[in-house]
Design a protein around this motif. Structure first.
Motif, PDB file in Angstrom:
ATOM      1  N   SER A   1      25.324  12.244  25.693  1.00 52.46           N
ATOM      2  CA  SER A   1      25.700  13.583  25.262  1.00 52.46           C
ATOM      3  C   SER A   1      25.402  13.730  23.776  1.00 52.46           C
ATOM      4  O   SER A   1      25.244  12.753  23.057  1.00 52.46           O
ATOM      5  N   ILE A   2      25.368  14.987  23.318  1.00 50.98           N
ATOM      6  CA  ILE A   2      25.016  15.290  21.934  1.00 50.98           C
ATOM      7  C   ILE A   2      26.269  15.670  21.171  1.00 50.98           C
ATOM      8  O   ILE A   2      27.050  16.512  21.608  1.00 50.98           O
ATOM      9  N   THR A   3      26.491  15.037  20.051  1.00 53.65           N
ATOM     10  CA  THR A   3      27.612  15.380  19.198  1.00 53.65           C
ATOM     11  C   THR A   3      27.163  16.393  18.155  1.00 53.65           C
ATOM     12  O   THR A   3      26.239  16.137  17.392  1.00 53.65           O
ATOM     13  N   VAL A   4      27.799  17.550  18.153  1.00 51.84           N
ATOM     14  CA  VAL A   4      27.430  18.617  17.237  1.00 51.84           C
ATOM     15  C   VAL A   4      28.512  18.732  16.177  1.00 51.84           C
ATOM     16  O   VAL A   4      29.678  18.955  16.489  1.00 51.84           O
TER      17      VAL A   4
ATOM     18  N   TYR B   1      15.699  13.223  21.382  1.00 50.35           N
ATOM     19  CA  TYR B   1      14.447  13.788  21.890  1.00 50.35           C
ATOM     20  C   TYR B   1      14.230  13.491  23.375  1.00 50.35           C
ATOM     21  O   TYR B   1      13.641  14.295  24.092  1.00 50.35           O
ATOM     22  N   ASP B   2      14.701  12.319  23.840  1.00 54.05           N
ATOM     23  CA  ASP B   2      14.577  12.017  25.267  1.00 54.05           C
ATOM     24  C   ASP B   2      15.351  13.031  26.111  1.00 54.05           C
ATOM     25  O   ASP B   2      14.888  13.445  27.181  1.00 54.05           O
TER      26      ASP B   2
ATOM     27  N   GLU C   1      13.913  15.566  28.898  1.00 54.06           N
ATOM     28  CA  GLU C   1      14.487  15.622  30.243  1.00 54.06           C
ATOM     29  C   GLU C   1      14.863  17.049  30.614  1.00 54.06           C
ATOM     30  O   GLU C   1      14.651  17.493  31.756  1.00 54.06           O
ATOM     31  N   MET C   2      15.439  17.782  29.657  1.00 56.89           N
ATOM     32  CA  MET C   2      15.811  19.171  29.913  1.00 56.89           C
ATOM     33  C   MET C   2      14.583  20.019  30.227  1.00 56.89           C
ATOM     34  O   MET C   2      14.586  20.833  31.157  1.00 56.89           O
ATOM     35  N   LEU C   3      13.499  19.821  29.466  1.00 52.41           N
ATOM     36  CA  LEU C   3      12.272  20.579  29.716  1.00 52.41           C
ATOM     37  C   LEU C   3      11.679  20.224  31.074  1.00 52.41           C
ATOM     38  O   LEU C   3      11.200  21.103  31.811  1.00 52.41           O
TER      39      LEU C   3
ATOM     40  N   ALA D   1       3.220  12.298  24.841  1.00 51.26           N
ATOM     41  CA  ALA D   1       2.062  11.469  25.211  1.00 51.26           C
ATOM     42  C   ALA D   1       2.495  10.262  26.037  1.00 51.26           C
ATOM     43  O   ALA D   1       1.793   9.844  26.973  1.00 51.26           O
ATOM     44  N   LYS D   2       3.650   9.712  25.715  1.00 47.51           N
ATOM     45  CA  LYS D   2       4.149   8.543  26.436  1.00 47.51           C
ATOM     46  C   LYS D   2       4.447   8.876  27.893  1.00 47.51           C
ATOM     47  O   LYS D   2       4.079   8.134  28.809  1.00 47.51           O
ATOM     48  N   HIS D   3       5.103  10.015  28.127  1.00 46.43           N
ATOM     49  CA  HIS D   3       5.519  10.364  29.489  1.00 46.43           C
ATOM     50  C   HIS D   3       4.433  11.099  30.275  1.00 46.43           C
ATOM     51  O   HIS D   3       4.475  11.118  31.506  1.00 46.43           O
ATOM     52  N   ARG D   4       3.519  11.730  29.576  1.00 44.94           N
ATOM     53  CA  ARG D   4       2.344  12.382  30.175  1.00 44.94           C
ATOM     54  C   ARG D   4       2.682  13.487  31.181  1.00 44.94           C
ATOM     55  O   ARG D   4       1.879  13.837  32.034  1.00 44.94           O
TER      56      ARG D   4
END
Length: 256
Positions: free
Chosen positions: A1-4, A183-184, A188-190, A224-227
């Motif tokens: 999760s993201i801490t804001v 960023y991962d 994943e969201m995209l 580029a890594k996940h392509r």
């Protein structure tokens, strides 16, 4: 999760006003914001940016009283790109019957443009309920009082944005202005949210100066890594800008 880490003020502490952003075509966007939040009242496809001041990023904070002008510049750039698509490239039906998601530094302005150009539905996700209720909701409903069924608003963590729904267009101003460790999750969201023939526009500085922030290069390396996606530079700020901003168009890699 993201801490804001944000200051989330009460509605009574926010001095809001009706502001206007005029795009190069003459299209004027009327919106509700904290007084003085956006450094610009007009924008063009090519113009000089002020140099940014950076602080600890609060992605998705939209309209809090500690907003950076630079985040708003990312919103302005996305809005101007939409204007260019419509009035220069003449893709008048770009949003026609499309489902659109706005996420990142959410303000409602890009969604307002999309809805005005025929979008079937616009969804705006902000991490702060205060931002959503004090500014984004009144901005959209003021402009389109009869289209409330086509406006979907949500708040919370990034991955909470509209569940597993697929979107034809994702508009993501300044979504990369956060720690690179996140960023991962953005990727994943995209991957979850972008339709097979969909397109995503991300506005981003090539480099952010806070200690833990990632960069546009970091995110492009991840792609580029996940392509799974193919990036394309759609716009870049002037070369005189020390920390250039770009708008990256992302579509799915059909060969993957």
């Amino acid at each position: 999760s993201i801490t804001v880490m944000v200051l989330s003020p009460s509605p009574s502490s926010l001095q809001s006003q009706v502001s206007t952003l005029t795009l190069e075509s003459g299209t004027a966007i009327s919106y509700i914001a904290v007084a003085g939040a956006n450094p610009r009242s007009e924008t063009k496809a090519h113009y000089e940016y002020h140099e940014p001041t950076f602080n600890t990023k609060r992605r998705g904070s939209g309209y809090t009283i500690h907003d950076d002008y630079d985040d708003w510049e990312g919103v302005n750039a996305i809005c101007q790109l939409i204007d260019t698509i419509m009035h220069v490239e003449r893709e008048y039906d770009f949003f026609e019957n499309k489902n659109v998601l706005e996420i990142g530094f959410s303000t409602g302005l890009p969604s307002l443009l999309a809805l005005g150009k025929g979008a079937n539905e616009v969804a705006v996700h902000s991490q702060l309920p205060t931002t959503l209720e004090c500014f984004i909701r009144p901005t959209l409903h003021r402009a389109f009082p009869t289209l409330s069924a086509q406006i979907k608003l949500s708040s919370g963590e990034l991955m909470d944005a509209r569940g597993n729904k697929k979107f034809d267009v994702i508009l993501a101003p300044e979504i990369l202005n956060c720690p690179r460790s996140e960023y991962d999750e953005i990727h994943e969201m995209l991957d979850r949210g972008l339709a097979d023939d969909g397109v995503c526009f991300i506005s981003s500085r090539t480099t952010y100066l806070s200690n833990d922030s990632g960069s546009l290069g970091d995110f492009l390396s991840l792609l580029a890594k996940h392509r799974k996606f193919v990036p394309l530079i759609r716009w870049c700020s002037p070369s005189s800008d020390i920390h250039p901003r770009q708008i990256i168009q992302i579509t799915r890699n059909l060969n993957y």
